[in-house]
Design a protein around this motif. Structure first.
Motif, PDB file in Angstrom:
ATOM      1  N   SER A 150      19.779  28.162  -1.465  1.00  0.00           N
ATOM      2  CA  SER A 150      19.620  28.842  -2.958  1.00  0.00           C
ATOM      3  C   SER A 150      18.644  29.346  -3.160  1.00  0.00           C
ATOM      4  O   SER A 150      18.767  30.123  -3.943  1.00  0.00           O
ATOM      5  CB  SER A 150      19.594  26.865  -3.163  1.00  0.00           C
ATOM      6  OG  SER A 150      18.628  27.486  -4.032  1.00  0.00           O
ATOM      7  N   ARG A 153      19.808  32.898  -2.236  1.00  0.00           N
ATOM      8  CA  ARG A 153      20.274  33.345  -2.776  1.00  0.00           C
ATOM      9  C   ARG A 153      19.837  33.875  -3.933  1.00  0.00           C
ATOM     10  O   ARG A 153      19.900  35.021  -4.566  1.00  0.00           O
ATOM     11  CB  ARG A 153      21.529  31.923  -3.656  1.00  0.00           C
ATOM     12  CG  ARG A 153      22.702  32.434  -2.578  1.00  0.00           C
ATOM     13  CD  ARG A 153      24.026  30.878  -2.519  1.00  0.00           C
ATOM     14  NE  ARG A 153      25.113  30.701  -2.210  1.00  0.00           N
ATOM     15  CZ  ARG A 153      25.496  29.688  -1.744  1.00  0.00           C
ATOM     16  NH1 ARG A 153      25.317  28.876  -2.273  1.00  0.00           N
ATOM     17  NH2 ARG A 153      26.657  29.553  -0.778  1.00  0.00           N
ATOM     18  N   LYS A 154      18.702  32.823  -4.643  1.00  0.00           N
ATOM     19  CA  LYS A 154      18.013  33.852  -5.589  1.00  0.00           C
ATOM     20  C   LYS A 154      17.175  34.818  -5.517  1.00  0.00           C
ATOM     21  O   LYS A 154      17.280  35.634  -6.370  1.00  0.00           O
ATOM     22  CB  LYS A 154      17.391  32.344  -6.530  1.00  0.00           C
ATOM     23  CG  LYS A 154      18.140  31.477  -7.251  1.00  0.00           C
ATOM     24  CD  LYS A 154      17.696  30.688  -7.524  1.00  0.00           C
ATOM     25  CE  LYS A 154      18.502  29.092  -7.670  1.00  0.00           C
ATOM     26  NZ  LYS A 154      17.121  27.923  -7.950  1.00  0.00           N
ATOM     27  N   LYS A 157      19.381  38.246  -5.010  1.00  0.00           N
ATOM     28  CA  LYS A 157      19.632  38.432  -6.371  1.00  0.00           C
ATOM     29  C   LYS A 157      17.923  39.192  -7.488  1.00  0.00           C
ATOM     30  O   LYS A 157      18.132  40.242  -7.570  1.00  0.00           O
ATOM     31  CB  LYS A 157      20.401  37.529  -7.055  1.00  0.00           C
ATOM     32  CG  LYS A 157      20.854  37.934  -8.598  1.00  0.00           C
ATOM     33  CD  LYS A 157      21.489  36.909  -9.086  1.00  0.00           C
ATOM     34  CE  LYS A 157      21.730  37.207 -10.593  1.00  0.00           C
ATOM     35  NZ  LYS A 157      22.851  36.401 -11.132  1.00  0.00           N
TER      36      LYS A 157
ATOM     37  N   TYR B  14      24.079  28.953  -7.185  1.00  0.00           N
ATOM     38  CA  TYR B  14      23.048  29.468  -6.719  1.00  0.00           C
ATOM     39  C   TYR B  14      21.654  28.757  -6.583  1.00  0.00           C
ATOM     40  O   TYR B  14      20.619  28.270  -5.820  1.00  0.00           O
ATOM     41  CB  TYR B  14      21.756  30.259  -8.135  1.00  0.00           C
ATOM     42  CG  TYR B  14      22.410  32.253  -7.841  1.00  0.00           C
ATOM     43  CD1 TYR B  14      22.415  32.798  -7.070  1.00  0.00           C
ATOM     44  CD2 TYR B  14      23.270  32.258  -8.978  1.00  0.00           C
ATOM     45  CE1 TYR B  14      22.099  33.939  -6.998  1.00  0.00           C
ATOM     46  CE2 TYR B  14      24.112  33.483  -8.603  1.00  0.00           C
ATOM     47  CZ  TYR B  14      23.407  34.773  -8.207  1.00  0.00           C
ATOM     48  OH  TYR B  14      23.722  35.484  -7.957  1.00  0.00           O
TER      49      TYR B  14
END
Lengths: 168, 226
Positions: A150, A153-154, A157, B14
């Motif tokens: 998590s 991924r964040k 981005k 996410y």
């Protein structure tokens, strides 16, 4: 097992081995060397390969152990490289030229993730590994894998948008 | 998929909570608005299908590995004798030497257990260093005995600029020691481009050697015909 059987059995995994080694160790030559070492080790132990039930996880574990040993020899420790990436690291001419190529920019950001997050991210997104399989391979708790996935991924981005919006 | 459902799935993604199946669905349901996610999945797909480095196939060529293992003793013996001959020849033929500390640095760099270190050492050699006879001996040694193909190729690159008649003879001799078709071919290319300094009978001998790969023999035949 003769060399033909051995090739048939193992060659399908070579790209996967290389990609995984690449996520654990850089530069690329070292990753290639890791894969070569693992192949030699497997060849030397080819008689016992028949007994192995999950060949892929066996091979990937061998890649991991070999790469981490190599990192150790290089005086780098995988676990200790944890910690957030300094966004200023991306303020380089290299980043500016990649700005127009979204995929290359993402590749660059992923490459600069802390090693553990990078390995987890790549095993999931590129190899489509289940959380449990990643946990087993990296000897981590499944929840730890989820949390790191998590975060990774964040982070990819966020960094991507920061660069695109010229915040670096 | 409705946009509300899609947004929830993205949120779950996410948070690291999506299953592989949900992630597959997510990829299929993305709209042009999800520009970043689309680029991200394009990148992962591209990585998945990326071809691995060319040298890679050669490096894990199990056939040659087996060959090395079974012929290990004789190969080592032959390589040692060859290196010894090369060393004696070079010390006799040329007087240029590297200053001692430069030679030690080079030697240590080439003996490193890390491929990147060995490559760095070779790439950072100056032309003067490459010319020195003592360095050429080390380079030939690396070309014959380093277990990494990239390093061997780099050693060959360092040698090619100084291809004297004597050096070419040693290079021709070292060809049968190469267990990698790629290095053999690179060696042959170098030899062919300096054909005027090479004895054709030496090349013909190579055609009869069982240690020369088929691809190499084809290339040699073409060169001899010319």
């Amino acid at each position: 097992m003769d060399k033909k059987d051995f090739n048939l059995k193992l060659l399908p995994y070579q790209a996967k081995m290389f990609r995984f080694a690449r996520s654990l160790i850089s530069p690329q030559e070292e990753a290639e060397d890791v894969v070569q070492d693992v192949y030699l080790k497997l060849w030397n132990n080819r008689q016992s390969l028949r007994k192995i039930q999950n060949l892929e996880s066996y091979i990937m574990r061998a890649v991991k152990n070999t790469a981490l040993n190599k990192l150790n020899k290089m005086g780098r420790i995988w676990e200790e490289l944890e910690g957030s990436q300094d966004i200023q690291d991306f303020n380089t001419p290299e980043t500016w030229t990649e700005l127009n190529d979204t995929k290359k920019l993402i590749a660059m950001i992923v490459d600069r993730l802390p090693p553990r997050q990078r390995s987890i991210f790549r095993l999931r997104e590129i190899e489509y590994y289940e959380i449990e399989a990643i946990a087993k391979l990296l000897e981590l708790d499944p929840n730890n894998v989820k949390v790191n996935l998590s975060i990774a991924r964040k982070k990819v981005k966020e960094t991507f948008y920061k660069i695109v919006r010229h915040e670096v | 998929m409705k946009s509300e459902k899609l947004n929830k799935l993205i949120e779950k993604y996410y948070a690291g909570e999506t299953s592989l199946r949900e992630e597959k669905k997510l990829k299929e349901a993305l709209t042009p608005e999800n520009e970043y996610e689309k680029a991200l999945f394009d990148y992962t797909l591209e990585e998945r299908h990326q071809t691995i480095p060319t040298v890679f196939d050669q490096k894990i060529n199990v056939n040659s590995t087996k060959k090395i293992r079974s012929r290990k003793f004789w190969s080592l013996a032959a390589a040692s004798i060859l290196i010894l001959l090369i060393s004696i020849n070079f010390l006799r033929l040329q007087n240029t030497r590297l200053p001692n500390n430069g030679l030690i640095t080079l030697k240590m760099g080439l003996q490193s257990s890390l491929v990147s270190e060995r490559l760095k050492t070779l790439d950072s050699m100056s032309e003067e260093e490459q010319k020195a006879a003592s360095a050429q001996t080390l380079l030939l040694n690396t070309l014959v005995s380093d277990r990494n193909i990239n390093v061997r190729l780099a050693a060959l690159r360092a040698l090619e600029k100084q291809a004297s008649k004597e050096l070419l003879k040693e290079l021709v001799n070292s060809l049968i020691e190469q267990n990698s078709p790629m290095v053999q071919l690179a060696l042959i290319d170098l030899i062919i481009s300096n054909a005027d300094k090479v004895d054709t009978s030496d090349l013909k001998d190579l055609l009869n050697s069982e240690n020369v790969f088929m691809e190499s023999k084809t290339r040699l035949n073409e060169a001899i015909a010319l």
